[in-house]
Design an enzyme around this catalytic site. Structure first.
Site, PDB file in Angstrom:
ATOM      1  N   HIS A 189       1.279  -0.943   0.292  1.00  0.00           N
ATOM      2  CA  HIS A 189       0.132  -0.116  -0.391  1.00  0.00           C
ATOM      3  C   HIS A 189       0.416   1.111  -0.297  1.00  0.00           C
ATOM      4  O   HIS A 189       0.135   2.480  -0.530  1.00  0.00           O
ATOM      5  CB  HIS A 189      -0.522   0.108   1.331  1.00  0.00           C
ATOM      6  CG  HIS A 189      -2.118  -0.380   1.333  1.00  0.00           C
ATOM      7  ND1 HIS A 189      -2.012  -1.901   0.957  1.00  0.00           N
ATOM      8  CD2 HIS A 189      -3.297  -0.105   0.707  1.00  0.00           C
ATOM      9  CE1 HIS A 189      -3.725  -2.397   1.196  1.00  0.00           C
ATOM     10  NE2 HIS A 189      -4.349  -0.970   0.267  1.00  0.00           N
ATOM     11  N   LYS A 226     -10.613  -7.685   7.106  1.00  0.00           N
ATOM     12  CA  LYS A 226     -10.827  -8.044   8.654  1.00  0.00           C
ATOM     13  C   LYS A 226     -10.706  -6.834   9.855  1.00  0.00           C
ATOM     14  O   LYS A 226      -9.463  -6.256   9.764  1.00  0.00           O
ATOM     15  CB  LYS A 226     -10.737  -8.696   9.428  1.00  0.00           C
ATOM     16  CG  LYS A 226      -9.395  -9.351  10.375  1.00  0.00           C
ATOM     17  CD  LYS A 226      -9.147 -11.271  10.558  1.00  0.00           C
ATOM     18  CE  LYS A 226      -7.310 -11.001  10.994  1.00  0.00           C
ATOM     19  NZ  LYS A 226      -7.533 -10.269  12.050  1.00  0.00           N
TER      20      LYS A 226
END
Lengths: 185, 283
Positions: A38, A103
Site C-alpha cells: 500500500h 477484517k
C-alpha cells in the site's frame, strides 16, 4: 440483508446498492496488498507514476498467504487486520478503488472516503484461510516479489464470500451488530 | 542422568509444529461448536459455521488453518536430571521450527522491528522461535507449543494497577481491552489473564494461561469463579464472531495468578484468536 453475486471491476451502481450486513459472492480479478505494498502504491500516486494495475473499479484483498503447495495456485489465504491500511486506503479510493476485503475496524477517514467516492469495505472470515483459498482459482505475483507474502498478486476468484461491513451510506456492521447484542447492566 | 538425543528432540518438535498448523485441537473445536449451538445471531452463526468448516477442511487436506501461521511459541520445562546430547535444546527447537515451517509450506512471519524486512534468510525461516525455559525436578522434558498469530497479539495489553483497585479493577481493565479490540483479534477468542508477579511475570503468565485446555476448570476455585464471572461480563459486550454482533465473543477465560509486591497489582491480558493452535509433548 441481501445476497449478491458480483463480478469485478465494480461500478458505482454495484457498490451503491450494497448495505452493511449484505453477503456478496465476488468473482473476477482482485488484487492482494498489505501495508508495505500500500505504501508503494500511494508513493506512486503521489509521484504521478503508473500503478502496477488499474485502480478503477478494483477490489484489493488484504492478505499475506502461506506459500502454495506444488501444483496449487495459493496457500491458505484469509484476511489480515485492516486498520494497518487505514492511512493509505482513502487515497486509493479517491483514485478509483471500489472495494477492500479484510477484517477488523476501519477509521473514520476510510468510512468517509467510502461514502464520498462510493466504495465498500468487505469483511472476510479471519482464520478461515484454508476454506477461502478454495475460491481462489489463479494467483500471480505482478509487483514487488521481494516483499514475499506481501507482494502484490493478481487473483482470479470465483464466488469469494464476503460480508459488507462499511457501505457507501455510512453504515458500519461492527457498530450495528454490537449495538444489537450488547447487554447493558 | 537420562539422555535424549538432539535429533530425536528435533524430530518430535518438528512433527508437533507441522501437525498443529493444520489441526485445530479438540478443546478449541469443542468450544467453537458450543458457541455455534448457543449463538443467537444468524450472521455470527454463519461465521462460526465457516470457522468449523475451515477446521475440518484444513485437517482433511493438511492445509494451514490460517495464513498467519504465527510465531512459534514454546514453554519448555527441563528436568534437572535429563540431558540432551549432540546439541542444545534451544538449537533443536529452532531447527525443528525452521524445518516444519519450510516443509509444511507455512508462512515465515518474523521481521526486523524497524525496517520490517523478513528475517528468513539471515536468522532463519520463521526464526527465532520464542522459547520460555523453566528448570524443574525430574528427568523429563515437557514442551508446550502454540502458533501465535499477530492479530490477536496486537490487541493484548498489560498494566500495573493500584492494589486498592483489586478484582473489580482487574475486571474493568480486561473488559476495556476486549471492548477496544472489538472485531480485530478474530473472535470468538480465548482470554489469557496473568495477575501478579512483576510486570513481565504477569505478561508471561497471561501467555501461558492460553495453553490450558479450553473448557477445563481452573484448579483454584476462587480463580475458577472469577474466570466465569469475567467470561459472562465479556460476552455482554455483544461483539460476536468476527465482530459482526452476537452473544458468543469469548470461548474461555483463563487466569494465572502469582504472588506480587505489596505496592503493586500487575495485570496482563493476552488474547488468542479462535484458531487456538496449541499442542504439547513430554519426552
Amino acid at each position: 440483508m441481501a445476497e449478491y453475486h458480483m463480478t469485478t471491476p465494480l461500478s458505482d451502481e454495484d457498490v451503491s446498492k450494497l448495505q452493511a450486513g449484505d453477503i456478496v459472492y465476488l468473482s473476477g480479478t482482485i488484487y492482494t496488498a498489505r501495508d508495505a505494498a500500500h505504501k508503494r502504491l500511494v508513493d506512486l500516486i503521489e509521484k504521478g507514476e503508473q500503478l502496477p494495475f488499474d485502480l478503477k473499479g478494483s477490489v484489493i484483498y488484504f492478505v499475506g498467504p502461506t506459500p502454495p503447495k506444488p501444483g496449487e495456485p495459493i496457500g491458505s489465504a484469509g484476511p489480515t487486520t485492516s486498520y494497518r491500511m487505514d492511512s493509505y486506503s482513502p487515497i486509493l479510493i479517491e483514485h478509483g478503488q471500489k472495494g477492500m476485503i479484510g477484517k477488523g475496524k476501519r477509521n473514520q477517514a476510510v468510512k468517509d472516503a467510502c461514502k464520498k467516492y462510493k466504495a465498500v469495505y468487505f469483511g472476510a472470515t479471519g482464520g478461515a484461510g484454508a476454506l477461502i483459498a478454495k475460491s481462489i482459482k489463479k494467483a500471480e505475483v505482478i509487483a514487488y516479489p521481494e516483499l514475499g507474502p506481501e507482494a502484490i498478486r493478481r487473483l482470479e476468484v470465483e464466488n469469494f464470500p464476503v460480508t459488507v461491513i462499511n457501505d457507501t451510506h455510512g453504515n458500519d456492521l461492527y457498530e450495528m451488530g454490537r449495538a444489537k447484542y450488547e447487554v447493558k447492566d | 542422568m537420562r539422555e535424549i538425543a538432539y535429533d530425536d528432540l528435533v524430530k518430535s518438535v518438528k512433527a508437533m509444529v507441522m501437525h498443529t498448523a493444520s489441526h485445530l485441537p479438540e478443546d478449541a473445536l469443542k468450544a467453537i461448536e458450543e458457541a455455534y449451538r448457543n449463538e443467537k445471531s444468524e450472521v455470527a452463526k454463519s461465521v462460526l459455521k465457516q470457522i468449523l468448516d475451515n477446521a475440518h477442511l484444513a485437517a482433511e487436506e493438511d492445509r494451514p488453518l490460517c495464513q498467519d501461521t504465527g510465531l512459534a511459541v514454546f514453554f519448555v520445562k527441563v528436568g534437572e536430571d535429563v540431558k540432551v546430547t549432540g546439541g542444545s535444546i534451544r538449537d533443536a527447537i529452532n531447527q525443528a521450527t525452521e524445518e516444519a515451517y519450510k516443509e509444511g509450506f507455512l508462512r515465515a512471519s518474523t521481521c526486523d522491528c524497524f525496517d520490517r524486512h523478513n528475517l528468513k534468510d539471515e536468522v532463519g525461516y520463521n526464526l527465532p522461535a520464542i522459547i520460555h525455559f523453566d528448570l524443574v525436578p525430574g528427568d523429563r522434558i515437557e514442551i508446550e507449543y502454540a502458533a501465535k498469530g499477530g492479530g490477536s497479539e496486537n490487541v493484548s495489553r498489560a498494566t500495573v494497577l493500584a492494589p486498592a483497585q483489586g478484582k473489580e479493577g482487574i475486571k474493568n481493565f480486561v473488559k476495556q481491552v476486549i471492548s477496544d479490540a472489538g472485531p480485530n483479534p478474530c473472535p470468538p477468542i480465548i482470554v489469557g489473564i496473568g495477575i501478579g508477579g512483576t510486570f513481565e511475570v504477569a505478561a508471561k503468565s497471561s501467555k501461558h494461561a492460553l495453553f490450558r485446555e479450553a473448557g477445563t476448570p481452573n484448579p483454584d476455585p476462587e480463580l475458577d469463579a472469577f474466570e466465569k464471572e469475567i467470561k459472562e461480563e465479556l460476552n455482554k459486550l455483544g461483539i460476536g464472531a468476527m465482530g459482526m454482533g452476537g452473544t458468543q465473543t469469548v470461548l474461555a477465560v483463563h487466569i494465572e495468578k502469582n504472588p506480587c509486591h505489596i505496592a503493586s497489582l500487575p495485570v496482563s491480558v493476552n488474547v488468542q484468536c479462535h484458531s487456538s493452535r496449541h499442542s504439547h509433548i513430554t519426552l
